[in-house]
Write an enzyme that holds these catalytic residues in place. Structure first.
Site, PDB file in Angstrom:
ATOM      1  CE  LYS A 116     -24.779   2.508  -6.965  1.00  0.00           C
ATOM      2  NZ  LYS A 116     -23.231   2.273  -6.948  1.00  0.00           N
ATOM      3  CD  GLU A 198     -20.078   9.010  -7.963  1.00  0.00           C
ATOM      4  OE1 GLU A 198     -18.967   8.299  -7.347  1.00  0.00           O
ATOM      5  OE2 GLU A 198     -21.407   8.753  -7.908  1.00  0.00           O
ATOM      6  NE  ARG A 290     -29.128  -3.583   0.088  1.00  0.00           N
ATOM      7  CZ  ARG A 290     -28.196  -3.391   0.414  1.00  0.00           C
ATOM      8  NH1 ARG A 290     -28.015  -3.515   2.022  1.00  0.00           N
ATOM      9  NH2 ARG A 290     -27.019  -3.031  -0.332  1.00  0.00           N
TER      10      ARG A 290
HETATM   11  P1  ADP Z   1     -21.842  -0.099  -4.909  1.00  0.00           P
HETATM   12  O1  ADP Z   1     -23.352   0.257  -4.873  1.00  0.00           O
HETATM   13  O2  ADP Z   1     -21.367  -0.973  -6.112  1.00  0.00           O
HETATM   14  O3  ADP Z   1     -21.478  -0.648  -3.713  1.00  0.00           O
HETATM   15  P2  ADP Z   1     -20.674   2.452  -4.146  1.00  0.00           P
HETATM   16  O4  ADP Z   1     -21.418   3.721  -4.972  1.00  0.00           O
HETATM   17  O5  ADP Z   1     -21.624   2.196  -2.765  1.00  0.00           O
HETATM   18  O6  ADP Z   1     -21.248   1.041  -5.226  1.00  0.00           O
HETATM   19  O7  ADP Z   1     -19.487   2.479  -3.965  1.00  0.00           O
HETATM   20  C1  ADP Z   1     -18.848   1.346  -3.273  1.00  0.00           C
HETATM   21  C2  ADP Z   1     -17.453   1.697  -2.953  1.00  0.00           C
HETATM   22  O8  ADP Z   1     -16.561   1.961  -3.887  1.00  0.00           O
HETATM   23  C3  ADP Z   1     -17.167   2.885  -1.858  1.00  0.00           C
HETATM   24  O9  ADP Z   1     -17.138   2.600  -0.706  1.00  0.00           O
HETATM   25  C4  ADP Z   1     -15.896   3.412  -2.163  1.00  0.00           C
HETATM   26  O10 ADP Z   1     -14.905   2.510  -1.687  1.00  0.00           O
HETATM   27  C5  ADP Z   1     -15.787   3.183  -3.653  1.00  0.00           C
HETATM   28  N1  ADP Z   1     -15.992   4.299  -4.490  1.00  0.00           N
HETATM   29  C6  ADP Z   1     -17.315   4.402  -4.839  1.00  0.00           C
HETATM   30  N2  ADP Z   1     -17.460   5.680  -5.711  1.00  0.00           N
HETATM   31  C7  ADP Z   1     -16.107   6.325  -5.519  1.00  0.00           C
HETATM   32  C8  ADP Z   1     -15.546   7.610  -5.930  1.00  0.00           C
HETATM   33  N3  ADP Z   1     -16.348   8.585  -6.514  1.00  0.00           N
HETATM   34  N4  ADP Z   1     -14.323   7.716  -5.569  1.00  0.00           N
HETATM   35  C9  ADP Z   1     -13.730   6.829  -4.804  1.00  0.00           C
HETATM   36  N5  ADP Z   1     -14.116   5.643  -4.468  1.00  0.00           N
HETATM   37  C10 ADP Z   1     -15.431   5.544  -4.774  1.00  0.00           C
END
Ligand code: ADP
Length: 503
Positions: A116, A198, A290
Site C-alpha cells: 500500500k 495515515e 482482482r
Molecule cells: P484493507 O485493505 O485492510 O481492507 P483499506 O485501506 O482498504 O484496508 O481500508 C478499509 C476500511 O478501513 C476503509 O473502508 C475505511 O472504513 C477504513 N479506513 C482505512 N483507512 C482509513 C483512514 N485513513 N481514515 C478512516 N478510515 C479508514
C-alpha cells in the site's frame, strides 16, 4: 477465447466464474481440498481436481498444487477469483511460467499495488490525492510523523487487506501500542511486519471505482460502488451508485481512477478504493487488483459481465466497450450472508446446512456457494452467499432486498440474516446518512439489546415498543379473539430507533 479455464477458488465465486465460462462454451475446472469433496463448486464445474488437505495453506494457497492441477487438466488459463492466491504475484508468475494465461493483472502490477505504501506513491504520481500519511523505519520515526501530522491516526499493515491489523491511535501512547499490535498481526497474516500510518478520516464514506484496463494503457471505469456500511473495516452492505456522491464528485473520482489505471497500464479488472470526507474531498486508499466480492452491483447497473470482461481482456487485450457506450440503470444493493452469530459477537459458525431456501424475485440475484445438505467448514471464510436486488431507485432496491431477505431460509447453521434485516430497516440506512464507523458507533448496541431478548419475548418486546411509539402498528387482541400476527421485531427496531427512545 480460451478452451478450458481452471478456477483457483471455491464457494460462491467459483460458481460465479463457472457460470460465465459455461455461457461462453469454455470448459471449467474446479479445484478442491479434502474439506470440499463433493461441494457445490465441484459439482457444477465440468471437471474437478483434488489439490490437498483442508488447511488452505496446503490446498487453495498451495501454488504448486494449483498450477499442477491446471497443467494436469489441460487448462489454458487460470482465474484466481478473490482471496486465496488472487493477489499473489508469485502465483501469477508461476501460472505464466507454466505457459498458461493468468486472468488478471501482471505480476509486477500485483506486487506494486499489493504494497500500500508503493500504491500510494503511484497514485500520487498519477495526480490522485492520497490520505495524508507517513512511513517510518521504526516506532520513533512514526511517532514523530504522527505528532507532526496530528491525531487521530490509523496504523496499517503495508501488505494488509481485509481490515486486518488496522489500529486507531488518538495519542502517542496508543500509537506505540498500536504499532506493536499491528506489526504482530502483519507478520503473521501477511508475512511482513511493515506498517505505516495515515490520518484517520472521521465521518467518511467508502467509495470505490470499478476499472477495466487493456494492459496497453487504455482503461475505462464502470462507475462507483458505495461500501460505507462496514463492521470492523469490513464491508457488510454494498451498493451502486453511491447515494451520497454529487455528479461532480462522481466525475472527479471516476476520472482519477481511470488516470491511475492508465498510468500503470493496468491489465484486467481492478478497483480503486477511496474515502469521501464530509467536506466532499476524495482520497485514494488502495487498489485491489482482482474481482471484488461486491462486483454484482456493478454488473446489475451497467449490464456488463465483469468475469466475461476479464476473460476477454486476458484472451485478446481488448476492453469490452468504449467509455461512452457505458450507461448505468437504476440502483443495486448487496448484502453478504455469513455463517456467523451476530448475537454472540459475530462468532463464525460451522456445520451442515440442513435446508436452505434462496429468495426468488424478478429483480433479485443470489450468488451462493451452498445448497441444502452442504457443510460450512471451519477452514474457510464463512460467507455463504451474496443476496443482491436491483430497482429503478435506491428505495425500491432496498425494499426488494428486504423482501428477498424475508424470503431466505437457512437451517442448521446460524447466519447474520437477522442482523442484515435489522440493518436495512434502520432509518439511517434508509436515509443514507451514515459513515464507515456508524454500525459500530450507533447500531450494534440497540441491535444487541433486541437480540438478547429471549425468542418468545421478541414479538412482545416489539409490540411494546410499537405501543410506546403511539400504537401505530400495535394491535390489541380482544380476549378470545384470534391472536394478531406477530409484529416483525426487526421492523420494530427501526421504529424504536426512529422514535428516539435511544439505545
Ligand atoms: P484493507 O485493505 O485492510 O481492507 P483499506 O485501506 O482498504 O484496508 O481500508 C478499509 C476500511 O478501513 C476503509 O473502508 C475505511 O472504513 C477504513 N479506513 C482505512 N483507512 C482509513 C483512514 N485513513 N481514515 C478512516 N478510515 C479508514
Amino acid at each position: 477465447m480460451f478452451r478450458k479455464v481452471l478456477i483457483a477458488n471455491r464457494g460462491e465465486i467459483a460458481r460465479r466464474i463457472a457460470a460465465t465460462l459455461r455461457e461462453l462454451g469454455v470448459r471449467s475446472v474446479a479445484v478442491y481440498s479434502e474439506a470440499d469433496r463433493g461441494s457445490l463448486h465441484t459439482r457444477i464445474c465440468d471437471e474437478a481436481v483434488f489439490i490437498g488437505p483442508a488447511e488452505a495453506r496446503e490446498s487453495y494457497l498451495n501454488i504448486r498444487a494449483v498450477v499442477e492441477a491446471a497443467q494436469q487438466s489441460g487448462a489454458d488459463a487460470v482465474h484466481p477469483g478473490f482471496g486465496f492466491l488472487a493477489e499473489n504475484a508469485a502465483f501469477a508468475e508461476a501460472v505464466e511460467k507454466a505457459g498458461l494465461t493468468f486472468i488478471g493483472p501482471t505480476p509486477a502490477q500485483i506486487t506494486a499495488m499489493g504494497d500500500k505504501r508503493e500504491a500510494r506513491k503511484i497514485a500520487e504520481r498519477a495526480g490522485v490525492p492520497i490520505v495524508p500519511g507517513a512511513e517510518g523505519a521504526d516506532a520513533d520515526a512514526l511517532a514523530r510523523a504522527a505528532n507532526a501530522m496530528g491525531y487521530p491516526v490509523i496504523i496499517k499493515a503495508a501488505l494488509g487487506g481485509g481490515g486486518k491489523g488496522m489500529q486507531t491511535a488518538r495519542n502517542e501512547a496508543e500509537l506505540r501500542e498500536g504499532i506493536e499490535a499491528a506489526q504482530r498481526v502483519a507478520a503473521s497474516a501477511f508475512g511482513d511486519p511493515s506498517v505505516y500510518i495515515e490520518k484517520l478520516l472521521e465521518h467518511a464514506r467508502h467509495i470505490e471505482v470499478q476499472v477495466l484496463g487493456d494492459g496497453h494503457g487504455r482503461a475505462l471505469h464502470l462507475y462507483e460502488r458505495d461500501c460505507t456500511l462496514q463492521r470492523r473495516h469490513q464491508k457488510v452492505v454494498e451498493e451502486a451508485p453511491s447515494a451520497s456522491l454529487t455528479s461532480d464528485q462522481r466525475t472527479v473520482v471516476t476520472h482519477a481512477a481511470v488516470r491511475l489505471a492508465e498510468a500503470v497500464r493496468y491489465r484486467g479488472a481492478g478497483t480503486i478504493e477511496t474515502l469521501l470526507t464530509r467536506e466532499g474531498q476524495v482520497y485514494f486508499l488502495e487498489m485491489n487488483t482482482r474481482l471484488q466480492v461486491e462486483h454484482p452491483v456493478t454488473e446489475l447497473i451497467t449490464g456488463i459481465d465483469l468475469v466475461r470482461a476479464q476473460l476477454e481482456i486476458a484472451a485478446t487485450g481488448k476492453l469490452p466497450c468504449e467509455q461512452h457506450q457505458l450507461q448505468r440503470h437504476g440502483h443495486a444493493i448487496e448484502v453478504r450472508l455469513y455463517a456467523e452469530d451476530a448475537a454472540k459477537g459475530f462468532l463464525p459458525q460451522v456445520g451442515t446446512v440442513s435446508r436452505v431456501r434462496w429468495p426468488y424475485g424478478p429483480f433479485v440475484r443470489v450468488d451462493h456457494g451452498i445448497e441444502s445438505g452442504d457443510s460450512v467448514s471451519i477452514h474457510y471464510d464463512p460467507m455463504l452467499a451474496k443476496i443482491i436486488a436491483h430497482g429503478p431507485d435506491r428505495e425500491t432496491a432496498i425494499e426488494r432486498l428486504l423482501a428477498a431477505l424475508d424470503d431466505t431460509r437457512v437451517h442448521g447453521v446460524v447466519t447474520n440474516l437477522p442482523f442484515l434485516k435489522a440493518l436495512l430497516r434502520a432509518p439511517e440506512v434508509r436515509k443514507g446518512s451514515y459513515d464507515t464507523e456508524w454500525i459500530e458507533r450507533e447500531f450494534l448496541q440497540p441491535f444487541a439489546a433486541l437480540m438478547q431478548a429471549p425468542a418468545p419475548e421478541l414479538a412482545l418486546a416489539a409490540a411494546a415498543i410499537a405501543e410506546a411509539l403511539g400504537g401505530s402498528n400495535a394491535t390489541v387482541a380482544a380476549p378470545g379473539a384470534a391472536p394478531a400476527a406477530a409484529p416483525d421485531p426487526f421492523a420494530a427496531l427501526g421504529r424504536w430507533r426512529q422514535g428516539g427512545l435511544g439505545a
